[in-house]
Design an enzyme around this catalytic site. Structure first.
Site, PDB file in Angstrom:
ATOM      1  N   ARG A 203       0.798  -1.238   0.000  1.00 42.33           N
ATOM      2  CA  ARG A 203       0.000   0.000   0.000  1.00 42.33           C
ATOM      3  C   ARG A 203       0.824   1.279   0.000  1.00 42.33           C
ATOM      4  O   ARG A 203       0.339   2.325  -0.390  1.00 42.33           O
ATOM      5  CB  ARG A 203      -0.937   0.014   1.219  1.00 42.33           C
ATOM      6  CG  ARG A 203      -1.845  -1.184   1.237  1.00 42.33           C
ATOM      7  CD  ARG A 203      -2.630  -1.234   2.512  1.00 42.33           C
ATOM      8  NE  ARG A 203      -3.687  -0.253   2.555  1.00 42.33           N
ATOM      9  CZ  ARG A 203      -4.334   0.072   3.658  1.00 42.33           C
ATOM     10  NH1 ARG A 203      -4.011  -0.494   4.805  1.00 42.33           N
ATOM     11  NH2 ARG A 203      -5.299   0.964   3.628  1.00 42.33           N
TER      12      ARG A 203
ATOM     13  N   GLN B 132      -1.297   2.522  -5.617  1.00 46.71           N
ATOM     14  CA  GLN B 132      -2.424   3.157  -4.921  1.00 46.71           C
ATOM     15  C   GLN B 132      -3.764   2.955  -5.631  1.00 46.71           C
ATOM     16  O   GLN B 132      -4.790   2.794  -4.987  1.00 46.71           O
ATOM     17  CB  GLN B 132      -2.142   4.630  -4.700  1.00 46.71           C
ATOM     18  CG  GLN B 132      -1.714   4.843  -3.258  1.00 46.71           C
ATOM     19  CD  GLN B 132      -1.038   6.156  -3.015  1.00 46.71           C
ATOM     20  OE1 GLN B 132      -1.470   7.178  -3.522  1.00 46.71           O
ATOM     21  NE2 GLN B 132       0.029   6.124  -2.245  1.00 46.71           N
TER      22      GLN B 132
ATOM     23  N   SER C  76      -7.897   0.276   1.135  1.00 50.59           N
ATOM     24  CA  SER C  76      -8.292   1.677   1.328  1.00 50.59           C
ATOM     25  C   SER C  76      -9.661   1.948   0.719  1.00 50.59           C
ATOM     26  O   SER C  76     -10.505   2.594   1.347  1.00 50.59           O
ATOM     27  CB  SER C  76      -7.266   2.624   0.683  1.00 50.59           C
ATOM     28  OG  SER C  76      -6.087   2.653   1.448  1.00 50.59           O
TER      29      SER C  76
ATOM     30  N   TYR D 253       1.322   2.088   9.702  1.00 54.42           N
ATOM     31  CA  TYR D 253       0.422   1.414  10.641  1.00 54.42           C
ATOM     32  C   TYR D 253       0.847   1.681  12.081  1.00 54.42           C
ATOM     33  O   TYR D 253       1.951   2.146  12.350  1.00 54.42           O
ATOM     34  CB  TYR D 253       0.443  -0.092  10.396  1.00 54.42           C
ATOM     35  CG  TYR D 253      -0.176  -0.497   9.088  1.00 54.42           C
ATOM     36  CD1 TYR D 253      -1.538  -0.381   8.885  1.00 54.42           C
ATOM     37  CD2 TYR D 253       0.607  -0.993   8.051  1.00 54.42           C
ATOM     38  CE1 TYR D 253      -2.116  -0.753   7.686  1.00 54.42           C
ATOM     39  CE2 TYR D 253       0.039  -1.365   6.840  1.00 54.42           C
ATOM     40  CZ  TYR D 253      -1.326  -1.242   6.673  1.00 54.42           C
ATOM     41  OH  TYR D 253      -1.889  -1.607   5.484  1.00 54.42           O
TER      42      TYR D 253
HETATM   43  P1  NAD Z   1      -5.770   0.102  10.053  1.00 57.15           P
HETATM   44  O1  NAD Z   1      -7.079  -0.343   9.499  1.00 57.15           O
HETATM   45  O2  NAD Z   1      -4.691  -0.904  10.237  1.00 57.15           O
HETATM   46  O3  NAD Z   1      -6.017   0.814  11.478  1.00 57.15           O
HETATM   47  C1  NAD Z   1      -6.929   1.885  11.626  1.00 57.15           C
HETATM   48  C2  NAD Z   1      -6.355   2.899  12.590  1.00 57.15           C
HETATM   49  O4  NAD Z   1      -6.348   2.380  13.908  1.00 57.15           O
HETATM   50  C3  NAD Z   1      -4.916   3.312  12.297  1.00 57.15           C
HETATM   51  O5  NAD Z   1      -4.880   4.688  12.033  1.00 57.15           O
HETATM   52  C4  NAD Z   1      -4.154   2.927  13.570  1.00 57.15           C
HETATM   53  O6  NAD Z   1      -3.117   3.833  13.883  1.00 57.15           O
HETATM   54  C5  NAD Z   1      -5.264   2.959  14.595  1.00 57.15           C
HETATM   55  N1  NAD Z   1      -4.951   2.234  15.853  1.00 57.15           N
HETATM   56  C6  NAD Z   1      -4.326   1.031  16.028  1.00 57.15           C
HETATM   57  N2  NAD Z   1      -4.228   0.724  17.333  1.00 57.15           N
HETATM   58  C7  NAD Z   1      -4.813   1.738  18.032  1.00 57.15           C
HETATM   59  C8  NAD Z   1      -5.042   1.989  19.416  1.00 57.15           C
HETATM   60  N3  NAD Z   1      -4.627   1.148  20.365  1.00 57.15           N
HETATM   61  N4  NAD Z   1      -5.669   3.131  19.753  1.00 57.15           N
HETATM   62  C9  NAD Z   1      -6.097   4.004  18.804  1.00 57.15           C
HETATM   63  N5  NAD Z   1      -5.920   3.816  17.482  1.00 57.15           N
HETATM   64  C10 NAD Z   1      -5.283   2.700  17.089  1.00 57.15           C
HETATM   65  O7  NAD Z   1      -5.172   1.279   9.205  1.00 57.15           O
HETATM   66  P2  NAD Z   1      -5.509   1.765   7.722  1.00 57.15           P
HETATM   67  O8  NAD Z   1      -6.629   2.707   7.762  1.00 57.15           O
HETATM   68  O9  NAD Z   1      -5.603   0.588   6.821  1.00 57.15           O
HETATM   69  O10 NAD Z   1      -4.167   2.528   7.373  1.00 57.15           O
HETATM   70  C11 NAD Z   1      -3.502   3.286   8.328  1.00 57.15           C
HETATM   71  C12 NAD Z   1      -2.640   4.265   7.641  1.00 57.15           C
HETATM   72  O11 NAD Z   1      -1.728   3.607   6.749  1.00 57.15           O
HETATM   73  C13 NAD Z   1      -3.357   5.249   6.766  1.00 57.15           C
HETATM   74  O12 NAD Z   1      -4.046   6.228   7.405  1.00 57.15           O
HETATM   75  C14 NAD Z   1      -2.179   5.762   5.983  1.00 57.15           C
HETATM   76  O13 NAD Z   1      -1.494   6.725   6.705  1.00 57.15           O
HETATM   77  C15 NAD Z   1      -1.338   4.532   5.815  1.00 57.15           C
HETATM   78  N6  NAD Z   1      -1.523   4.094   4.458  1.00 57.15           N
HETATM   79  C16 NAD Z   1      -0.627   4.542   3.584  1.00 57.15           C
HETATM   80  C17 NAD Z   1      -0.789   4.243   2.267  1.00 57.15           C
HETATM   81  C18 NAD Z   1       0.188   4.773   1.306  1.00 57.15           C
HETATM   82  O14 NAD Z   1       1.241   5.237   1.688  1.00 57.15           O
HETATM   83  N7  NAD Z   1      -0.110   4.704   0.051  1.00 57.15           N
HETATM   84  C19 NAD Z   1      -1.841   3.470   1.840  1.00 57.15           C
HETATM   85  C20 NAD Z   1      -2.746   3.013   2.774  1.00 57.15           C
HETATM   86  C21 NAD Z   1      -2.581   3.321   4.093  1.00 57.15           C
END
Ligand code: NAD
Length: 385
Positions: free
Chosen positions: A121, A127, A133, A228
Site C-alpha cells: 500500500r 495506490q 483503502s 500502521y
Molecule cells: P488500520 O485499518 O490498520 O487501522 C486503523 C487505525 O487504527 C490506524 O490509524 C491505527 O493507527 C489505529 N490504531 C491502532 N491501534 C490503536 C489503538 N490502540 N488506539 C487508537 N488507534 C489505534 O489502518 P488503515 O486505515 O488501513 O491505514 C492506516 C494508515 O496507513 C493510513 O491512514 C495511511 O497513513 C497509511 N496508508 C498509507 C498508504 C500509502 O502510503 N499509500 C496506503 C494506505 C494506508
C-alpha cells in the site's frame, strides 16, 4: 486470456469483482471477459449492462471451464474452491494470513492464488489497486450512516419553532482510512466530532476534517512501520483504557476502527466505559470479527442493547451494504491490478515486480508467500508427534 467474474456466494456479500465500466481497459489489453449469469444482480448491475460493455454471460460451470483467471471479492469456499483447476488463477480478497490452509489447498491443486489484500500500500504506483483503502473508505461512511439511523436523535444542531436539538457528540477511535471518512461523514451531518489515534501524525489529518483531536497522557506515539500502528504494551493498553473510559461516558456516538496488522484489534471501549454511557447512545465497532473487536461487549453482526440502554453494533462487512458504490471502487482497483499484471494479452507472473511478488500467494504448486508458508509449517509440538 479469459477473465471470469463469478457471483459471490458468501452470506450477505452483495458486491461483485468487476463492474461494466471497469471492463474497457481489460478488453483493450486483449482480455476476453466472461460473467457468471446474475453476478452483478445484487449490486444493481444486470447481465445486460455487462453484455453491452463487451462481456459474455455464461453459466457458473462454463465460467470455471473456460476462464484463465477467476476474479472475485471474497475468498472462495466449498464448490468455489473445488471448481478451480490447475493452471487457473484466482484473484480476490483471499486473506491468506487468516486462512492459510485454503492457500495450501489451492497450491496442491496447482491454482495460482493472488490476494489483493497483500498489495504493497505504501508503493505510490499501487495506490490505484489498494482495495483495503477503497473498501475501508466505504466502511467509514456506512458506519456513520448506520449509527445515525440507530441514534434516536439528530446529528446536527437544529433550531426549530418546537425547540432546539443539540448536535450529537461523536467520537471516532482510530483515524486511518475508515476513521477519516467517518469523521468527514459525521461532520457533513453536523455532529461535533472528537477523534483519537495512537499515531501522532493523525492529529493534523483529523483536525483538517473538523474534528478535535484527543491527546492522551498514557500513550505518546505508537507509530509502527508502513503507516500502521504498533501493538501497545500491556501497561500502555491499561493506561489508555483508563483514560478513554471517562471520556467515552460523555459521548452520544462512538465509532471504532482501530486495527493492528496481524494482531487482535485492541479493546478501546470496555464494559465499564459502556456502563457510564447515556441510554440511547450508539457504538459501531468496525473492527469486530471472530478475532474480537475494539468494543468489549460487541458481537460480530449482532445488535447488543445493554442494561443501561446503549446500542452496540458490530457489522463485519459494511462495504457489502453499499454494493454498487463499493463494487465500483473494488472493480477499479481490480482492473488496474490485472492490467498491471498483463503482458501481450496474457497474465504474466513476473517475480521481479514488487506488486506481483507481494500478492501472488501460490504458484506452480507451491505456497510462495513466505508469511503464509510460515503459518502452514507444523508447530514444534505437531512436528514432535
Ligand atoms: P488500520 O485499518 O490498520 O487501522 C486503523 C487505525 O487504527 C490506524 O490509524 C491505527 O493507527 C489505529 N490504531 C491502532 N491501534 C490503536 C489503538 N490502540 N488506539 C487508537 N488507534 C489505534 O489502518 P488503515 O486505515 O488501513 O491505514 C492506516 C494508515 O496507513 C493510513 O491512514 C495511511 O497513513 C497509511 N496508508 C498509507 C498508504 C500509502 O502510503 N499509500 C496506503 C494506505 C494506508
Amino acid at each position: 486470456m479469459k477473465i471470469g467474474v463469478v457471483k459471490e456466494r458468501a452470506p450477505n456479500e452483495r458486491r461483485v469483482a468487476l463492474v461494466p465500466d471497469a471492463l474497457k481497459p481489460l478488453l483493450a489489453a486483449g482480455a476476453e471477459i466472461l460473467v457468471e449469469k446474475g453476478a452483478g444482480d445484487s449490486a444493481a448491475l444486470p447481465d445486460k449492462l455487462y453484455a453491452d460493455a463487451g462481456a459474455t454471460i455464461v453459466s457458473r460451470d462454463e465460467l470455471y471451464r473456460q476462464a484463465d483467471v477467476v476474479v472475485r471479492v471474497q475468498k472462495p469456499d466449498g464448490d468455489d474452491v473445488t471448481s478451480l483447476r490447475a493452471e487457473q488463477a484466482v484473484v480476490g480478497l483471499l486473506q491468506p494470513l487468516i486462512d492459510p490452509k485454503l492457500m495450501g489447498e489451492l497450491a496442491r491443486a496447482k491454482v495460482t492464488a493472488i490476494s489483493l489484500d497483500a498489495i504493497p500500500r505504501t508503493l505510490s504506483r499501487a495506490q490505484s489497486m489498494d482495495v483495503l483503502s477503497s473498501q475501508a473508505n466505504v466502511g467509514g461512511y456506512r458506519a456513520v450512516l448506520t449509527a445515525a439511523a440507530e441514534y434516536g436523535r439528530y446529528f446536527p444542531l437544529l433550531t426549530t419553532a418546537a425547540g432546539t436539538a443539540r448536535p450529537a457528540n461523536v467520537l471516532v477511535l482510530g483515524v486511518g482510512v475508515a476513521g477519516l471518512q467517518a469523521i468527514a461523514t459525521a461532520r457533513r451531518l453536523g455532529a461535533v466530532i472528537k477523534a483519537y489515534d495512537v499515531r501522532a501524525e493523525t492529529k493534523e489529518q483529523a483536525e483538517s476534517l473538523g474534528a478535535t483531536f484527543l491527546v492522551l497522557k498514557s500513550v505518546a506515539d505508537a507509530s509502527g512501520s508502513g503507516g500502521y500502528a504498533r501493538e501497545l504494551t500491556a501497561e500502555e493498553r491499561e493506561a489508555q483504557q483508563r483514560e478513554l473510559n471517562d471520556f467515552i461516558a460523555g459521548m452520544d456516538v462512538v465509532i471504532t476502527t482501530a486495527q493492528v496488522p496481524g494482531r487482535r484489534p485492541p479493546v478501546l471501549v470496555t464494559a465499564e466505559a459502556v456502563n457510564k454511557m447515556k441510554p440511547g447512545s450508539v457504538i459501531v465497532d468496525m473492527a469486530a470479527s471472530a478475532l474480537g473487536g475494539n468494543v468489549e461487549l460487541s458481537k460480530p453482526d449482532e445488535k447488543v442493547v445493554t442494561d443501561n440502554g446503549v446500542i452496540i453494533l458490530a457489522p463485519t462487512n459494511l462495504p457489502a451494504t453499499m454494493p454498487a458504490g463499493a463494487s465500483q471502487f473494488y472493480a477499479r482497483n481490480m482492473s488496474a491490478f490485472l492490467t498491471h499484471l498483463m503482458k501481450d494479452g496474457e497474465l504474466n507472473i513476473d517475480m521481479a515486480d514488487e506488486i506481483t511478488v507481494a500478492t501472488v500467494i501460490t504458484h506452480g504448486g507451491e505456497v510462495i508467500s513466505e508469511q503464509t508458508r510460515k503459518l502452514l509449517e507444523p508447530t514444534a509440538a505437531e512436528a514432535a508427534k
